[in-house]
Design a protein around this motif. Structure first.
Motif, PDB file in Angstrom:
ATOM      1  N   CYS A 193       6.555  -5.601 -13.375  1.00 50.61           N
ATOM      2  CA  CYS A 193       6.070  -6.964 -13.619  1.00 50.61           C
ATOM      3  C   CYS A 193       4.592  -7.020 -14.004  1.00 50.61           C
ATOM      4  N   LEU A 194       3.859  -5.946 -13.764  1.00 48.81           N
ATOM      5  CA  LEU A 194       2.428  -5.932 -14.067  1.00 48.81           C
ATOM      6  C   LEU A 194       2.159  -6.289 -15.521  1.00 48.81           C
ATOM      7  N   ARG A 195       2.899  -5.689 -16.431  1.00 46.99           N
ATOM      8  CA  ARG A 195       2.682  -5.940 -17.856  1.00 46.99           C
ATOM      9  C   ARG A 195       3.646  -6.972 -18.435  1.00 46.99           C
ATOM     10  N   ALA A 196       4.491  -7.532 -17.587  1.00 46.49           N
ATOM     11  CA  ALA A 196       5.440  -8.547 -18.061  1.00 46.49           C
ATOM     12  C   ALA A 196       4.849  -9.950 -17.968  1.00 46.49           C
ATOM     13  N   GLY A 197       3.599 -10.046 -17.539  1.00 51.62           N
ATOM     14  CA  GLY A 197       2.941 -11.348 -17.468  1.00 51.62           C
ATOM     15  C   GLY A 197       3.253 -12.146 -16.221  1.00 51.62           C
ATOM     16  N   VAL A 198       3.848 -11.524 -15.219  1.00 52.07           N
ATOM     17  CA  VAL A 198       4.147 -12.223 -13.967  1.00 52.07           C
ATOM     18  C   VAL A 198       2.911 -12.157 -13.076  1.00 52.07           C
ATOM     19  N   PRO A 199       2.351 -13.304 -12.680  1.00 53.45           N
ATOM     20  CA  PRO A 199       1.179 -13.282 -11.801  1.00 53.45           C
ATOM     21  C   PRO A 199       1.508 -12.595 -10.469  1.00 53.45           C
ATOM     22  N   ILE A 200       0.620 -11.720 -10.037  1.00 51.74           N
ATOM     23  CA  ILE A 200       0.792 -10.985  -8.786  1.00 51.74           C
ATOM     24  C   ILE A 200      -0.397 -11.274  -7.887  1.00 51.74           C
ATOM     25  N   VAL A 201      -0.108 -11.764  -6.679  1.00 50.51           N
ATOM     26  CA  VAL A 201      -1.124 -11.991  -5.654  1.00 50.51           C
ATOM     27  C   VAL A 201      -0.905 -10.964  -4.566  1.00 50.51           C
ATOM     28  N   LEU A 202      -1.943 -10.201  -4.257  1.00 45.03           N
ATOM     29  CA  LEU A 202      -1.851  -9.110  -3.303  1.00 45.03           C
ATOM     30  C   LEU A 202      -2.715  -9.432  -2.087  1.00 45.03           C
ATOM     31  N   ALA A 203      -2.101  -9.469  -0.918  1.00 46.66           N
ATOM     32  CA  ALA A 203      -2.806  -9.775   0.333  1.00 46.66           C
ATOM     33  C   ALA A 203      -2.829  -8.516   1.201  1.00 46.66           C
ATOM     34  N   PRO A 204      -3.902  -7.716   1.100  1.00 43.32           N
ATOM     35  CA  PRO A 204      -3.957  -6.450   1.833  1.00 43.32           C
ATOM     36  C   PRO A 204      -4.001  -6.641   3.345  1.00 43.32           C
ATOM     37  N   ASN A 205      -3.421  -5.662   4.019  1.00 46.55           N
ATOM     38  CA  ASN A 205      -3.497  -5.583   5.479  1.00 46.55           C
ATOM     39  C   ASN A 205      -3.482  -4.096   5.842  1.00 46.55           C
ATOM     40  N   ALA A 206      -4.669  -3.509   5.882  1.00 45.91           N
ATOM     41  CA  ALA A 206      -4.803  -2.090   6.212  1.00 45.91           C
ATOM     42  C   ALA A 206      -5.788  -1.953   7.361  1.00 45.91           C
ATOM     43  N   LEU A 222      -7.854  -1.278  -4.981  1.00 44.22           N
ATOM     44  CA  LEU A 222      -7.972  -2.742  -5.041  1.00 44.22           C
ATOM     45  C   LEU A 222      -8.806  -3.172  -6.244  1.00 44.22           C
ATOM     46  N   ARG A 223      -9.932  -2.481  -6.483  1.00 45.55           N
ATOM     47  CA  ARG A 223     -10.784  -2.829  -7.637  1.00 45.55           C
ATOM     48  C   ARG A 223     -10.032  -2.626  -8.953  1.00 45.55           C
ATOM     49  N   GLU A 224      -9.339  -1.505  -9.064  1.00 47.78           N
ATOM     50  CA  GLU A 224      -8.643  -1.229 -10.316  1.00 47.78           C
ATOM     51  C   GLU A 224      -7.490  -2.212 -10.533  1.00 47.78           C
ATOM     52  N   LEU A 225      -6.726  -2.494  -9.491  1.00 47.96           N
ATOM     53  CA  LEU A 225      -5.654  -3.481  -9.619  1.00 47.96           C
ATOM     54  C   LEU A 225      -6.217  -4.831 -10.048  1.00 47.96           C
ATOM     55  N   ALA A 226      -7.342  -5.237  -9.462  1.00 45.85           N
ATOM     56  CA  ALA A 226      -7.985  -6.502  -9.850  1.00 45.85           C
ATOM     57  C   ALA A 226      -8.397  -6.464 -11.326  1.00 45.85           C
ATOM     58  N   SER A 227      -8.893  -5.322 -11.788  1.00 45.64           N
ATOM     59  CA  SER A 227      -9.299  -5.213 -13.196  1.00 45.64           C
ATOM     60  C   SER A 227      -8.098  -5.296 -14.135  1.00 45.64           C
ATOM     61  N   TRP A 228      -6.909  -5.014 -13.620  1.00 49.82           N
ATOM     62  CA  TRP A 228      -5.681  -5.109 -14.406  1.00 49.82           C
ATOM     63  C   TRP A 228      -5.084  -6.517 -14.386  1.00 49.82           C
ATOM     64  N   GLY A 229      -5.693  -7.429 -13.623  1.00 48.34           N
ATOM     65  CA  GLY A 229      -5.200  -8.801 -13.559  1.00 48.34           C
ATOM     66  C   GLY A 229      -4.459  -9.160 -12.287  1.00 48.34           C
ATOM     67  N   VAL A 230      -4.340  -8.222 -11.344  1.00 49.59           N
ATOM     68  CA  VAL A 230      -3.736  -8.533 -10.045  1.00 49.59           C
ATOM     69  C   VAL A 230      -4.751  -9.345  -9.254  1.00 49.59           C
ATOM     70  N   HIS A 231      -4.306 -10.401  -8.626  1.00 51.06           N
ATOM     71  CA  HIS A 231      -5.182 -11.282  -7.854  1.00 51.06           C
ATOM     72  C   HIS A 231      -5.234 -10.759  -6.419  1.00 51.06           C
ATOM     73  N   VAL A 232      -6.327 -10.077  -6.082  1.00 51.54           N
ATOM     74  CA  VAL A 232      -6.475  -9.417  -4.792  1.00 51.54           C
ATOM     75  C   VAL A 232      -7.248 -10.325  -3.840  1.00 51.54           C
ATOM     76  N   LEU A 233      -6.638 -10.640  -2.703  1.00 46.03           N
ATOM     77  CA  LEU A 233      -7.281 -11.463  -1.689  1.00 46.03           C
ATOM     78  C   LEU A 233      -8.065 -10.569  -0.728  1.00 46.03           C
ATOM     79  N   GLU A 234      -9.064 -11.144  -0.087  1.00 46.12           N
ATOM     80  CA  GLU A 234      -9.860 -10.409   0.901  1.00 46.12           C
ATOM     81  C   GLU A 234      -9.089 -10.299   2.207  1.00 46.12           C
ATOM     82  N   GLN A 235      -9.260  -9.176   2.878  1.00 49.56           N
ATOM     83  CA  GLN A 235      -8.719  -9.063   4.229  1.00 49.56           C
ATOM     84  C   GLN A 235      -9.884  -9.163   5.205  1.00 49.56           C
ATOM     85  N   THR A 236      -9.601  -9.641   6.413  1.00 49.99           N
ATOM     86  CA  THR A 236     -10.654  -9.773   7.418  1.00 49.99           C
ATOM     87  C   THR A 236     -10.908  -8.420   8.067  1.00 49.99           C
TER      88      THR A 236
END
Length: 177
Positions: free
Chosen positions: A113-126, A140-154
């Motif tokens: 789905c990354l290149r199919a234009g489907v918006p991806i929101v990623l909520a890390p928990n590590a 996380l930085r590279e995925l964000a540069s590819w258009g993945v919407h990366v949320l901050e984790q606390t």
């Protein structure tokens, strides 16, 4: 055959669940998304199947929880996604997604789905020790540069570190518009 406004297909959200403490509460995002008009399909990593109540999620969504690829000749069981939320997104899944290692259905769906234009929101928990591993922030930085919407984790030492379920759905809504 065309659909009139009352018969239009609902927006479809794939909720990809990984094996981390928030997984057991995935039903919370399902309920919030359904209240906002989404049809939700849950895809779990194989390890996450031990953290979730697949039967309850199937009843709630009307779709089987998927964690395995379909067999050759087996019909598709999920509608096409309009958006994807990965919550919780673990160290393992984040790094596999970045590396294109689709050794399970959840990561395979993300890679497709990354290149199919489907918006991806990623909520890390590590956990902190893994979040500080050089591969994780780089992924996380590279995925964000590819258009993945990366949320901050606390930055907490234990427990739930990902964004709240409401914030995840807000991010999905914001990136689908």
């Amino acid at each position: 055959m065309t659909m009139n406004d009352s018969q239009e297909r609902r927006r479809v959200l794939y909720l990809i669940v990984c094996a981390a403490p928030p997984a057991s509460d995935a039903h919370e995002l399902v309920k919030l998304a359904q209240a906002a008009g989404w049809e939700v399909c849950v895809i779990a990593t194989p390890a996450a199947m031990q953290w979730i109540d697949a039967t309850a999620l199937t009843e709630l969504t009307g779709h089987d929880v998927r964690s395995e690829y379909r067999l050759p000749g087996e019909a598709k069981s999920l509608p096409e996604a309009d958006a994807i939320a990965v919550a919780p997104a673990t160290f393992n899944t984040v790094n596999k997604f970045r590396g294109g290692i689709s050794d399970n259905m959840a990561v395979g769906v993300l890679c497709e789905c990354l290149r199919a234009g489907v918006p991806i929101v990623l909520a890390p928990n590590a956990k902190a020790v893994l979040a500080e591993h050089p591969a994780f922030p780089a992924s996380l930085r590279e995925l964000a540069s590819w258009g993945v919407h990366v949320l901050e984790q606390t930055p907490q030492p234990r427990g739930v570190r990902m964004a709240p379920w409401e914030s995840i759905l807000e991010a999905v809504e914001r990136h689908v518009r």
